[in-house]
Design a protein around this motif. Structure first.
Motif, PDB file in Angstrom:
ATOM      1  N   ARG A  73       2.883  23.091  60.384  1.00 57.64           N
ATOM      2  CA  ARG A  73       2.788  23.987  59.221  1.00 57.64           C
ATOM      3  C   ARG A  73       1.694  25.034  59.434  1.00 57.64           C
ATOM      4  NH1 ARG A  73       3.259  18.985  56.287  1.00 57.64           N
ATOM      5  NH2 ARG A  73       1.114  19.151  55.528  1.00 57.64           N
ATOM      6  N   LYS A  74       0.586  24.579  60.038  1.00 55.63           N
ATOM      7  CA  LYS A  74      -0.491  25.534  60.304  1.00 55.63           C
ATOM      8  C   LYS A  74      -0.027  26.668  61.209  1.00 55.63           C
ATOM      9  CE  LYS A  74      -4.840  23.090  59.602  1.00 55.63           C
ATOM     10  NZ  LYS A  74      -5.861  22.240  60.231  1.00 55.63           N
ATOM     11  N   TYR A  77       1.641  29.079  59.019  1.00 57.79           N
ATOM     12  CA  TYR A  77       0.662  29.833  58.217  1.00 57.79           C
ATOM     13  C   TYR A  77      -0.022  30.897  59.064  1.00 57.79           C
ATOM     14  CZ  TYR A  77       1.166  25.882  54.998  1.00 57.79           C
ATOM     15  OH  TYR A  77       1.647  24.922  54.163  1.00 57.79           O
ATOM     16  N   VAL A  88      -4.619  32.968  55.046  1.00 59.42           N
ATOM     17  CA  VAL A  88      -3.832  32.167  54.121  1.00 59.42           C
ATOM     18  C   VAL A  88      -4.169  30.697  54.359  1.00 59.42           C
ATOM     19  CG1 VAL A  88      -1.947  33.817  53.992  1.00 59.42           C
ATOM     20  CG2 VAL A  88      -1.873  32.020  55.700  1.00 59.42           C
ATOM     21  N   ASP A  90      -3.335  26.366  53.023  1.00 58.97           N
ATOM     22  CA  ASP A  90      -2.561  25.388  52.284  1.00 58.97           C
ATOM     23  C   ASP A  90      -3.366  24.935  51.076  1.00 58.97           C
ATOM     24  OD1 ASP A  90      -1.705  22.452  51.732  1.00 58.97           O
ATOM     25  OD2 ASP A  90      -0.089  23.303  52.947  1.00 58.97           O
ATOM     26  N   LEU A 101       1.077  27.720  49.283  1.00 56.43           N
ATOM     27  CA  LEU A 101       0.312  28.509  50.246  1.00 56.43           C
ATOM     28  C   LEU A 101      -0.397  29.622  49.485  1.00 56.43           C
ATOM     29  CD1 LEU A 101      -0.120  29.445  53.233  1.00 56.43           C
ATOM     30  CD2 LEU A 101       2.058  30.641  53.036  1.00 56.43           C
ATOM     31  N   LEU A 119       7.779  34.181  56.597  1.00 52.43           N
ATOM     32  CA  LEU A 119       8.130  32.787  56.307  1.00 52.43           C
ATOM     33  C   LEU A 119       9.633  32.549  56.462  1.00 52.43           C
ATOM     34  CD1 LEU A 119       5.817  32.310  53.208  1.00 52.43           C
ATOM     35  CD2 LEU A 119       5.702  30.950  55.302  1.00 52.43           C
TER      36      LEU A 119
END
Ligand SMILES: [Ca+2]
Ligand SMILES: [Ca+2]
Ligand SMILES: [Ca+2]
Length: 553
Positions: A73-74, A77, A88, A90, A101, A119
């Motif tokens: 996920r990072k 981001y 940005v 989490d 986010l 995204l």
């Protein structure tokens, strides 16, 4: 802009300890034929945060394996941050299994599209959408509420609609040590009798010295009155402006609403034409807090918050510090404007005194205003407005249209740290009311600081304390999860869906924040513990993980 009223001090600038009004320029709205308040046309729908335009958050549903892998996920981001040029991070998970986010600042419409594009083209992402701002329908019915951006708008506001559900300041008295008070239909219901602390009949315009009527007699000046070359100025009705930010009546179908619409304002008159004396201001503080002032009856309604939208460029004098300490030790939080000189607040008194909550001013953008004082003597920032581009970027206040003596009531836009301080005083009143037996000046200050929005970009070059005050963050806590002591240590397994209780011996304190750290023994991350560092345990935990609570910063 904010210098306009300071010129009134000139006549007394050679007298040490004379207080200057800290106030911005005032744009009085012209009277209509029927003397009704006149305001600009109602804002278009777009001004009130049209959906998808002004948010700083996104909801992102990831696909496996990213749903369970924070590292993947990072990476996603990181792509967003690079495309956007804005950091940005989490924030948390949603009940639906998606992630929230947040960008490092509010985004323009085009930036939101950029982030969404990044995204939506990411193979790890199932879907992404803007985390649109929703508005409670139960917002106040006061017709000018939409112009009160400091209460509801994005970056520069205190998000009050989400805080009023928790508290509206009932039972708390807020003293306004200022120019006195005028009759105003949007304010009268919340005004206590107060006192006139101006000792010199030559200044008071009510033909006597101290008396029980704090009516504002007008602080207009003729040219040269406050010093050679000083321009004439109309009456400011400054005390009425400040009082209205704190406790204008809400839901009366009239005008505006205060930050603490169920609190009461205690007007203490200590400023007049060309400012006022330190001795009158400090006697006013002591009287407001319940102390004895020779010649005056005891205040039957002691204040728990004392607003000082005033100041002068000088060190904190012993007289001022003693008055502040008396109030502090009596249980009253003293809130001071940081000053409007675009210089370190350490040079401005009373913002530079100990035991005050000093307040810098942010604009509608959330950025520090060009005039606001700044630096290490600032505790927090609050809406103060900047009318450089438009009057409506100022703070809408209750006002009087009289240029000398009081005349018809009205409303006006105003800007200055004089407007920021009462925003903080209003929120402090809500906290005093909400905290109950934990309500102390130290606890209120610690809570305001701990929950302020720490926008690094807002005060990037001129530091302005702990951040921009945030109503719901300050007020929304669970009293049954308070940590009852200092520096607690907690160990044990936590299970999602249960309360985690921390009990330690010692006095309750909000000054010692704690943060939760986790040492997971299981890889299942159901609800990770996240900052902000806060003296309340939220109950969020990692399944199977070990929770510890340690003293925060
Ligand atoms: Ca008097
Ligand atoms: Ca009087
Ligand atoms: Ca109202």
């Amino acid at each position: 802009m904010f210098d306009a009223l300071r010129t009134r001090l000139s006549a007394r600038l050679l007298i040490p300890g004379v207080m200057a009004l800290v106030c911005g320029s005032v744009v009085a709205l012209p009277a209509a034929a029927d003397d009704a308040p006149v305001l600009p046309p109602a804002p278009s729908a777009g001004q009130h945060a049209s959906p998808g335009v002004a948010t700083d958050q996104f909801i992102v549903q990831f696909k496996p394996p990213a749903t369970a892998a924070s590292g993947l996920r990072k990476e996603s981001y990181g792509k967003v941050a690079r495309n956007l040029g804005v950091p940005v991070g989490d924030v948390r998970g949603t009940s639906g299994g998606a992630r929230v986010l947040r960008a490092g600042r509010a985004l323009a419409a085009a930036e939101i599209e950029t982030a969404l594009a990044a995204l939506r083209t990411d193979p790890a992402v199932e879907y992404a959408e803007p985390d649109t701002r929703m508005y409670p329908t139960a917002i106040p019915n006061d017709p000018y509420y939409r112009q009160q951006w400091g209460l509801w708008d994005f970056s520069g506001s205190m998000n009050m609609p989400d805080a009023w559900a928790a508290n509206k300041g009932a039972g708390v008295v807020v003293a306004v040590v200022d120019t006195g008070i005028t009759n105003h239909p949007d304010l009268n219901a919340n005004v206590l009798p107060g006192y006139d602390m101006m000792a010199d009949p030559a200044d008071s315009r009510d033909s006597d010295g101290r008396d029980a009527n704090p009516r504002d007699e007008g602080d207009w000046t003729a040219a040269g009155m406050c010093g050679d070359g000083a321009a004439a100025s109309p009456s400011s009705w400054h005390g009425t402006q400040v009082a209205s930010i704190i406790a204008a009546t809400a839901n009366n179908g009239t005008g505006i609403t205060g930050v603490a619409p169920e609190a009461k304002v205690l007007p203490v008159r200590a400023l007049g034409p060309c400012g006022g004396y330190l001795s009158d201001v400090t006697d006013g503080i002591i009287w407001a807090a319940g102390g004895t002032v020779a010649g005056a009856p005891l205040n039957p309604t002691p204040a728990r918050v004392i607003n000082l939208s005033l100041g002068a460029t000088q060190p904190c004098s012993p007289t001022f510090q003693n008055a502040v300490d008396f109030a502090y030790n009596s249980g009253a939080a003293v809130v001071a404007a940081a000053g409007n000189e675009d210089r370190p607040a350490a040079d401005s008194s009373p913002a530079n005194c100990q035991n005050v909550i000093s307040v810098a001013a942010v604009a509608r953008t959330g950025l520090l205003t060009p005039y606001s004082n700044y630096g290490t003597a600032v505790d927090v920032a609050a809406p103060g407005g900047d009318m450089t581009n438009a009057a409506s970027d100022g703070i809408l206040v209750a006002y009087n249209q009289g240029t000398q003596a009081a005349a018809a009531e009205g409303y006006a836009y105003s800007a200055g740290t004089s407007m920021a301080a009462p925003h903080a005083s209003g929120l402090a009143a809500l906290l005093m009311s909400r905290l109950g037996d934990l309500a102390t000046p130290a606890n209120v200050e610690a809570r305001l600081k701990a929950t302020a929005r720490k926008y690094a970009w807002a005060c990037a070059t001129k530091t302005c304390g702990s951040g921009v005050l945030d109503g719901p963050a300050a007020l929304n806590f669970q009293t049954d999860r308070e940590i009852t002591g200092t520096a607690p240590t907690i160990a044990g397994e936590a299970v999602v869906g249960t309360h985690l209780t921390a009990t330690v011996t010692g006095s309750r304190s909000f000054g010692n924040s704690v943060s939760l750290t986790s040492a997971p023994t299981s890889a299942v991350a159901a609800a990770p513990v996240v900052p902000p560092y806060d003296p309340w345990i939220s109950g969020q935990a990692i399944v199977g993980g070990l929770l510890t609570a340690v003293p925060g910063p």
